[in-house]
Scaffold this motif. Structure first.
Motif, short mmCIF file in Angstrom:
data_model
loop_
_atom_site.label_atom_id
_atom_site.label_comp_id
_atom_site.label_asym_id
_atom_site.label_seq_id
_atom_site.Cartn_x
_atom_site.Cartn_y
_atom_site.Cartn_z
N ARG A 128 39.01 71.20 59.84
CA ARG A 128 37.90 72.11 60.18
C ARG A 128 36.76 71.34 60.83
O ARG A 128 36.48 70.21 60.44
CB ARG A 128 37.34 72.77 58.91
CG ARG A 128 38.36 73.46 58.03
CD ARG A 128 38.63 74.86 58.54
NE ARG A 128 39.55 75.53 57.63
CZ ARG A 128 39.18 76.45 56.75
NH1 ARG A 128 37.92 76.80 56.65
NH2 ARG A 128 40.08 77.02 55.96
N PRO A 129 36.09 71.99 61.79
CA PRO A 129 34.90 71.35 62.34
C PRO A 129 33.75 71.40 61.33
O PRO A 129 33.72 72.28 60.48
CB PRO A 129 34.58 72.20 63.57
CG PRO A 129 35.20 73.52 63.30
CD PRO A 129 36.36 73.30 62.37
N GLU A 130 32.87 70.45 61.43
CA GLU A 130 31.67 70.48 60.59
C GLU A 130 30.80 71.65 61.04
O GLU A 130 30.83 72.03 62.20
CB GLU A 130 30.89 69.18 60.76
CG GLU A 130 31.54 67.97 60.11
CD GLU A 130 31.66 68.14 58.62
OE1 GLU A 130 30.66 68.53 57.98
OE2 GLU A 130 32.75 67.90 58.08
N PRO A 131 29.99 72.22 60.17
CA PRO A 131 29.07 73.28 60.61
C PRO A 131 28.18 72.76 61.73
O PRO A 131 28.00 71.55 61.83
CB PRO A 131 28.25 73.58 59.36
CG PRO A 131 29.04 73.01 58.22
CD PRO A 131 29.86 71.90 58.77
N PRO A 132 27.59 73.62 62.56
CA PRO A 132 27.60 75.07 62.44
C PRO A 132 28.89 75.70 62.94
O PRO A 132 29.50 75.22 63.86
CB PRO A 132 26.42 75.48 63.35
CG PRO A 132 26.37 74.42 64.38
CD PRO A 132 26.78 73.15 63.70
N ILE A 210 26.70 69.92 69.12
CA ILE A 210 26.09 71.25 68.94
C ILE A 210 24.90 71.10 67.99
O ILE A 210 24.99 70.42 66.97
CB ILE A 210 27.13 72.22 68.33
CG1 ILE A 210 28.26 72.47 69.32
CG2 ILE A 210 26.47 73.51 67.89
CD1 ILE A 210 29.46 73.16 68.70
N GLU A 211 23.81 71.78 68.34
CA GLU A 211 22.65 71.76 67.44
C GLU A 211 22.64 73.02 66.59
O GLU A 211 22.39 72.98 65.39
CB GLU A 211 21.37 71.66 68.25
CG GLU A 211 20.16 71.33 67.38
CD GLU A 211 19.01 70.89 68.24
OE1 GLU A 211 18.77 69.67 68.33
OE2 GLU A 211 18.37 71.78 68.84
N GLY A 225 27.27 82.04 71.18
CA GLY A 225 27.37 80.76 71.88
C GLY A 225 26.71 79.64 71.07
O GLY A 225 26.40 79.82 69.88
N PHE A 226 26.52 78.50 71.73
CA PHE A 226 25.95 77.33 71.05
C PHE A 226 24.76 76.77 71.83
O PHE A 226 24.71 76.86 73.07
CB PHE A 226 27.00 76.21 70.94
CG PHE A 226 28.19 76.57 70.11
CD1 PHE A 226 28.06 76.88 68.77
CD2 PHE A 226 29.47 76.60 70.69
CE1 PHE A 226 29.18 77.21 68.00
CE2 PHE A 226 30.58 76.91 69.93
CZ PHE A 226 30.43 77.22 68.59
N GLU A 227 23.83 76.18 71.09
CA GLU A 227 22.78 75.36 71.70
C GLU A 227 23.13 73.92 71.40
O GLU A 227 23.54 73.58 70.27
CB GLU A 227 21.42 75.74 71.13
CG GLU A 227 20.91 77.00 71.80
CD GLU A 227 19.77 77.70 71.07
OE1 GLU A 227 19.16 78.57 71.69
OE2 GLU A 227 19.54 77.38 69.88
#
Ligand SMILES: Cc1cc2nc3c(=O)[nH]c(=O)nc-3n(C[C@H](O)[C@H](O)[C@H](O)COP(=O)(O)OP(=O)(O)OC[C@H]3O[C@@H](n4cnc5c(N)ncnc54)[C@H](O)[C@@H]3O)c2cc1C
Length: 333
Positions: A128-132, A210-211, A225-227
């Motif tokens: 799994r990816p780390e959050p977010p 990703i922030e 989406g992502f910032e």
């Protein structure tokens, strides 16, 4: 032990077949062996990949909106109907006994069972990816052949930095309008050939991590989406996380079954492992990780076990040893 259905005969602990793992692979083997008249138990911890499905795709006869848990519940009810003993428990070890029947001792966190044949359908765990994170099935996906279709004409990402990530990104171009690989600050570990290939495809490689993520304005359950840490903001319909697979192969390895380099368990066409009496099916074995494929492997293993365990037809040698042929001949006289 917490038993899901074992209430009538709590002392029953010996079976012809014990299936470990209650995903589509294990459930199908258990359905076959039960209906082929072999005493069967299925021991399942719960969870697993099928339980992660928000919708069910590619399974003929099952409506798309059926969730993984609903799908599994229906299957469990089918097994209960035919008399499979279902236990919710975690199998810690499978060992050989010195008996001709009940060759295997199956230990769970609290009980011990015995079986003539053991089927391992313990699957694997997705990295799994780390959050977010967006919610699984609502902008975060793990199964290209299941979910690629929903990306037609959409913008997609692939999170990861290995060979698998690069290849899934290129394959996703068959569906999506645009595909980005999100390295999330990691160095790619793919080969130089793959590097040349992926950079020659219309895939954008985003290095920054990703922030934060934002939700879709029209559907707050879905990803928007992502910032990124470099200040960029990108909109995505969704994408795939590619952080490898951790195969649940400890029980197979403990029994001495051959394990392939990628962590899958080596099996023949019927799901037989390299150890007599031990079968493996589903995502734990090589091949496509799909429900219909897991069910097909489960069915083949179930039929193969039946052919090993059934009493009839007997060979002429067996019948002669039992004296039945002479008896029949005497009757004819
Ligand atoms: C998010 C997601 C969506 C998907 N969507 C689809 C789809 O739409 N269509 C499709 O065809 N495929 C889909 N797939 C793939 C599909 O879920 C798998 O191919 C399928 O579930 C494999 O079945 P399995 O029985 O091998 O393993 P699993 O379903 O993973 O089941 C393994 C079971 O074994 C249990 N277990 C493991 N170790 C032990 C132990 N020691 N003791 C007891 N129990 C144990 C686990 O708890 C689990 O319940 C999806 C996968 C994911 C992750």
């Amino acid at each position: 032990m917490s038993s899901e259905t074992q209430t009538e005969d709590e002392s029953a602990d010996s079976y012809e077949v014990i299936v470990v793992g209650g995903g589509p692979g294990g459930l199908t083997t258990a359905l076959y062996t039960t209906r082929l008249n072999h005493e069967t138990a299925l021991i399942n911890r719960g969870g697993g990949r099928a339980a992660m499905m928000v919708d069910t795709h590619n399974v003929i006869g099952v409506p798309e909106e059926v969730s993984g848990n609903e799908f599994l519940q229906t299957a469990k009810e089918q097994l209960e109907h035919y008399g499979t003993d279902l236990y919710q428990d975690f199998v810690t070890e499978v060992e050989f006994t010195d008996q001709e029947e009940h060759r295997f001792e199956v230990s769970t966190t609290s009980e011990t069972y015995y079986a003539d044949s053991v089927v391992l359908s313990t699957g694997f765990t997705d990295g799994r990816p780390e959050p977010p994170l967006p919610r699984t099935g609502r902008g975060l996906h793990y199964c290209l052949h299941c979910d690629g279709y929903m990306f037609r004409g959409e913008s997609a990402y692939v999170m990861g930095h290995d060979e698998g990530a690069a290849h899934v990104a290129m394959i996703l171009l068959n569906f999506a309008d645009s595909v980005d690989i999100l390295l999330r600050g990691e160095e790619p570990t793919w080969s130089s050939e793959t590097d040349e290939l992926v950079r020659a495809h219309p895939v954008e490689i985003i290095e920054s991590d990703i922030e934060s993520m934002f939700k879709d304005e029209d559907d707050p359950e879905w990803l928007g989406g992502f910032e990124f840490e470099n200040g960029e903001r990108r909109e995505y319909f969704g994408g795939f996380a590619m952080y490898g697979s951790d195969y649940n192969n400890d029980l197979a390895a403990g029994l001495g079954c051959e394990i392939n380099d990628d962590g899958t368990v080596a099996v023949d066409d019927d799901g037989k492992t390299t150890v007599d009496g031990v079968y493996a099916v589903g995502d734990l074995t090589p091949g496509n990780n799909q429900i219909p494929v897991a069910m097909g492997k489960g069915a083949k293993a179930g039929i193969s076990i039946h052919m090993e365990l059934r009493t009839y037809p007997k060979s002429l040698d067996e019948l002669e040893a039992e004296g039945e042929i002479e008896a029949a001949a005497a009757d004819d006289d």
